[in-house]
Design a protein around this motif. Structure first.
Motif, PDB file in Angstrom:
ATOM      1  N   MET A  61       0.691  -1.288   0.051  1.00  0.00           N
ATOM      2  CA  MET A  61       0.004  -0.018  -0.169  1.00  0.00           C
ATOM      3  C   MET A  61       0.814   1.201   0.110  1.00  0.00           C
ATOM      4  SD  MET A  61      -2.682   1.100   2.865  1.00  0.00           S
ATOM      5  CE  MET A  61      -2.228   2.466   3.804  1.00  0.00           C
ATOM      6  N   ALA A  62       0.716   2.047  -0.856  1.00  0.00           N
ATOM      7  CA  ALA A  62       1.507   3.435  -0.963  1.00  0.00           C
ATOM      8  C   ALA A  62       0.779   4.243  -0.132  1.00  0.00           C
ATOM      9  CB  ALA A  62       1.261   4.097  -2.482  1.00  0.00           C
ATOM     10  N   VAL A  63       1.881   5.101   0.594  1.00  0.00           N
ATOM     11  CA  VAL A  63       1.845   5.833   1.661  1.00  0.00           C
ATOM     12  C   VAL A  63       1.933   7.226   1.192  1.00  0.00           C
ATOM     13  CG1 VAL A  63       2.183   6.674   3.981  1.00  0.00           C
ATOM     14  CG2 VAL A  63       2.342   4.311   3.478  1.00  0.00           C
ATOM     15  N   ARG A  64       0.725   8.105   0.903  1.00  0.00           N
ATOM     16  CA  ARG A  64       0.884   9.411   0.317  1.00  0.00           C
ATOM     17  C   ARG A  64       0.647  10.550   1.147  1.00  0.00           C
ATOM     18  NH1 ARG A  64      -1.183   5.953  -3.369  1.00  0.00           N
ATOM     19  NH2 ARG A  64      -3.425   6.004  -2.796  1.00  0.00           N
ATOM     20  N   THR A  65       0.255  10.353   2.449  1.00  0.00           N
ATOM     21  CA  THR A  65      -0.211  11.493   3.069  1.00  0.00           C
ATOM     22  C   THR A  65       0.266  11.133   4.587  1.00  0.00           C
ATOM     23  OG1 THR A  65      -2.591  10.819   4.004  1.00  0.00           O
ATOM     24  CG2 THR A  65      -2.059  12.245   1.964  1.00  0.00           C
ATOM     25  N   ILE A  66       0.571  11.853   5.584  1.00  0.00           N
ATOM     26  CA  ILE A  66       0.652  11.633   6.918  1.00  0.00           C
ATOM     27  C   ILE A  66      -0.340  10.850   7.670  1.00  0.00           C
ATOM     28  CG2 ILE A  66      -0.047  13.734   7.899  1.00  0.00           C
ATOM     29  CD1 ILE A  66       3.369  12.274   8.691  1.00  0.00           C
ATOM     30  N   GLY A  67      -1.471  11.265   7.068  1.00  0.00           N
ATOM     31  CA  GLY A  67      -2.601  10.482   7.558  1.00  0.00           C
ATOM     32  C   GLY A  67      -2.606   9.137   7.464  1.00  0.00           C
ATOM     33  N   GLU A  68      -2.370   8.849   6.015  1.00  0.00           N
ATOM     34  CA  GLU A  68      -2.207   7.225   5.639  1.00  0.00           C
ATOM     35  C   GLU A  68      -0.903   6.714   6.404  1.00  0.00           C
ATOM     36  OE1 GLU A  68      -1.976   7.403   1.498  1.00  0.00           O
ATOM     37  OE2 GLU A  68      -4.065   7.974   1.087  1.00  0.00           O
ATOM     38  N   LEU A  69       0.000   7.651   6.602  1.00  0.00           N
ATOM     39  CA  LEU A  69       1.173   6.705   7.533  1.00  0.00           C
ATOM     40  C   LEU A  69       0.654   6.398   8.912  1.00  0.00           C
ATOM     41  CD1 LEU A  69       4.175   6.207   7.662  1.00  0.00           C
ATOM     42  CD2 LEU A  69       4.509   8.710   8.158  1.00  0.00           C
ATOM     43  N   GLU A  70      -0.054   7.583   9.565  1.00  0.00           N
ATOM     44  CA  GLU A  70      -0.438   7.119  10.808  1.00  0.00           C
ATOM     45  C   GLU A  70      -1.250   5.993  10.773  1.00  0.00           C
ATOM     46  OE1 GLU A  70      -2.196  10.848  11.764  1.00  0.00           O
ATOM     47  OE2 GLU A  70      -0.476  11.745  12.450  1.00  0.00           O
ATOM     48  N   ASP A  71      -2.402   5.744   9.898  1.00  0.00           N
ATOM     49  CA  ASP A  71      -3.279   4.614   9.661  1.00  0.00           C
ATOM     50  C   ASP A  71      -2.288   3.343   9.660  1.00  0.00           C
ATOM     51  OD1 ASP A  71      -5.407   6.545   9.992  1.00  0.00           O
ATOM     52  OD2 ASP A  71      -6.039   6.391   7.738  1.00  0.00           O
ATOM     53  N   ARG A  72      -1.534   3.480   8.848  1.00  0.00           N
ATOM     54  CA  ARG A  72      -0.619   2.265   8.518  1.00  0.00           C
ATOM     55  C   ARG A  72      -0.078   1.812   9.889  1.00  0.00           C
ATOM     56  NH1 ARG A  72       3.444   1.275   3.399  1.00  0.00           N
ATOM     57  NH2 ARG A  72       4.354  -0.773   4.467  1.00  0.00           N
ATOM     58  N   LEU A  73       0.677   2.912  10.538  1.00  0.00           N
ATOM     59  CA  LEU A  73       1.338   2.367  11.826  1.00  0.00           C
ATOM     60  C   LEU A  73       0.178   2.060  12.872  1.00  0.00           C
ATOM     61  CD1 LEU A  73       3.810   5.354  11.894  1.00  0.00           C
ATOM     62  CD2 LEU A  73       4.121   3.002  11.052  1.00  0.00           C
ATOM     63  N   ASP A  74      -0.676   2.630  12.948  1.00  0.00           N
ATOM     64  CA  ASP A  74      -1.858   2.171  13.869  1.00  0.00           C
ATOM     65  C   ASP A  74      -2.447   0.795  13.521  1.00  0.00           C
ATOM     66  OD1 ASP A  74      -1.558   4.567  15.218  1.00  0.00           O
ATOM     67  OD2 ASP A  74      -3.246   5.413  14.241  1.00  0.00           O
ATOM     68  N   ASN A  75      -2.505   0.503  12.234  1.00  0.00           N
ATOM     69  CA  ASN A  75      -2.965  -0.910  11.983  1.00  0.00           C
ATOM     70  C   ASN A  75      -2.090  -1.834  12.350  1.00  0.00           C
ATOM     71  OD1 ASN A  75      -5.598   0.182  11.236  1.00  0.00           O
ATOM     72  ND2 ASN A  75      -4.850   0.114   9.149  1.00  0.00           N
ATOM     73  N   ALA A  76      -0.657  -1.523  11.898  1.00  0.00           N
ATOM     74  CA  ALA A  76       0.255  -2.536  12.112  1.00  0.00           C
ATOM     75  C   ALA A  76       0.416  -2.664  13.548  1.00  0.00           C
ATOM     76  CB  ALA A  76       1.705  -1.981  11.506  1.00  0.00           C
ATOM     77  N   LEU A  77       0.281  -1.939  14.464  1.00  0.00           N
ATOM     78  CA  LEU A  77       0.468  -2.173  15.885  1.00  0.00           C
ATOM     79  C   LEU A  77      -0.640  -2.872  16.588  1.00  0.00           C
ATOM     80  CD1 LEU A  77       2.261  -1.590  18.313  1.00  0.00           C
ATOM     81  CD2 LEU A  77       1.083   0.761  18.468  1.00  0.00           C
ATOM     82  N   ALA A  78      -1.938  -2.382  15.977  1.00  0.00           N
ATOM     83  CA  ALA A  78      -3.305  -2.989  16.500  1.00  0.00           C
ATOM     84  C   ALA A  78      -3.283  -4.440  16.744  1.00  0.00           C
ATOM     85  CB  ALA A  78      -4.333  -2.235  15.875  1.00  0.00           C
ATOM     86  N   TRP A  79      -3.144  -5.035  15.697  1.00  0.00           N
ATOM     87  CA  TRP A  79      -3.139  -6.583  15.572  1.00  0.00           C
ATOM     88  C   TRP A  79      -1.959  -7.142  16.445  1.00  0.00           C
ATOM     89  CZ3 TRP A  79       0.234 -10.061  13.715  1.00  0.00           C
ATOM     90  CH2 TRP A  79       1.340  -9.658  12.921  1.00  0.00           C
ATOM     91  N   ARG A  80      -0.965  -6.647  16.308  1.00  0.00           N
ATOM     92  CA  ARG A  80       0.199  -7.133  17.353  1.00  0.00           C
ATOM     93  C   ARG A  80      -0.235  -7.064  18.918  1.00  0.00           C
ATOM     94  NH1 ARG A  80       3.122  -5.195  12.859  1.00  0.00           N
ATOM     95  NH2 ARG A  80       4.502  -6.649  12.120  1.00  0.00           N
ATOM     96  N   ARG A  81      -0.816  -6.071  19.080  1.00  0.00           N
ATOM     97  CA  ARG A  81      -1.046  -5.480  20.545  1.00  0.00           C
ATOM     98  C   ARG A  81      -2.424  -6.874  21.059  1.00  0.00           C
ATOM     99  NH1 ARG A  81      -1.740   0.292  22.838  1.00  0.00           N
ATOM    100  NH2 ARG A  81      -1.871  -0.945  24.409  1.00  0.00           N
ATOM    101  N   ILE A  82      -3.312  -6.843  20.106  1.00  0.00           N
ATOM    102  CA  ILE A  82      -4.439  -7.967  20.280  1.00  0.00           C
ATOM    103  C   ILE A  82      -3.735  -9.400  20.394  1.00  0.00           C
ATOM    104  CG2 ILE A  82      -6.187  -9.150  19.366  1.00  0.00           C
ATOM    105  CD1 ILE A  82      -7.013  -6.528  17.992  1.00  0.00           C
ATOM    106  N   GLU A  83      -2.959  -9.678  19.699  1.00  0.00           N
ATOM    107  CA  GLU A  83      -2.227 -11.296  19.921  1.00  0.00           C
ATOM    108  C   GLU A  83      -1.574 -11.154  21.335  1.00  0.00           C
ATOM    109  OE1 GLU A  83       0.335 -12.725  16.933  1.00  0.00           O
ATOM    110  OE2 GLU A  83      -1.226 -13.045  15.328  1.00  0.00           O
ATOM    111  N   LEU A  84      -0.578  -9.949  21.674  1.00  0.00           N
ATOM    112  CA  LEU A  84       0.095 -10.083  22.891  1.00  0.00           C
ATOM    113  C   LEU A  84      -0.709 -10.115  23.938  1.00  0.00           C
ATOM    114  CD1 LEU A  84       2.942  -7.745  21.687  1.00  0.00           C
ATOM    115  CD2 LEU A  84       3.120 -10.220  22.094  1.00  0.00           C
ATOM    116  N   GLN A  85      -1.883  -9.353  23.788  1.00  0.00           N
ATOM    117  CA  GLN A  85      -2.623  -9.238  25.020  1.00  0.00           C
ATOM    118  C   GLN A  85      -3.627 -10.843  25.230  1.00  0.00           C
ATOM    119  OE1 GLN A  85      -3.538  -7.148  27.377  1.00  0.00           O
ATOM    120  NE2 GLN A  85      -2.214  -5.230  26.861  1.00  0.00           N
ATOM    121  N   THR A  86      -3.683 -11.326  24.314  1.00  0.00           N
ATOM    122  CA  THR A  86      -4.367 -12.691  24.232  1.00  0.00           C
ATOM    123  C   THR A  86      -3.375 -13.626  24.949  1.00  0.00           C
ATOM    124  OG1 THR A  86      -5.576 -12.117  22.070  1.00  0.00           O
ATOM    125  CG2 THR A  86      -5.519 -14.526  22.784  1.00  0.00           C
ATOM    126  N   LEU A  87      -2.224 -13.839  24.526  1.00  0.00           N
ATOM    127  CA  LEU A  87      -1.276 -14.522  24.949  1.00  0.00           C
ATOM    128  C   LEU A  87      -0.964 -14.322  26.464  1.00  0.00           C
ATOM    129  CD1 LEU A  87       0.680 -16.996  24.707  1.00  0.00           C
ATOM    130  CD2 LEU A  87       2.377 -15.488  23.862  1.00  0.00           C
TER     131      LEU A  87
END
Length: 119
Positions: free
Chosen positions: A1-27
């Motif tokens: 996914m191309a990151v064109r704006t700072i908002g898209e960059l923030e969204d990509r970072l938030d999404n990348a972190l969110a699922w990782r946090r869910i997995e770690l919290q579950t474990l």
């Protein structure tokens, strides 16, 4: 996914972190539940050790994905060499230098252009 704006960059970072946090919290909750049942069981120890490995893997993956997203963002902005911060400028010049030293004529021309062009 191309990151064109700072908002898209923030969204990509938030999404990348969110699922990782869910997995770690579950474990983490599984480790706590197993610990309550039997603090020194092989399962408890194995889950705790696997949690450490998973935490490191997620950290490494997040750092890699974040850096790649940032590089994509900077690349999409099509900045001139003189507009890059010192860290990125060093990376670009090092890469051009290595390529030109190996005989890449286009890299040599890009390196000369970077030196000749005022910021």
């Amino acid at each position: 996914m191309a990151v064109r704006t700072i908002g898209e960059l923030e969204d990509r970072l938030d999404n990348a972190l969110a699922w990782r946090r869910i997995e770690l919290q579950t474990l983490k909750s599984q480790i706590r539940a197993t610990y309550r049942n039997s603090a020194h069981s092989p399962l408890t120890r194995a889950l705790a050790r696997s949690g450490i490995a998973l935490l490191y893997a997620h950290w490494e993956g997040y750092v890699k994905e974040s850096c790649q997203a940032y590089v994509d963002y900077v690349a999409k902005r099509r900045l001139k060499v003189g507009e890059l911060n010192d860290g990125l400028l060093k990376v670009v010049l090092d890469q051009l230098n290595r390529r030109s030293a190996s005989g890449d004529e286009s890299a040599m021309m890009a390196l000369m252009e970077a030196v000749r062009t005022p910021a």
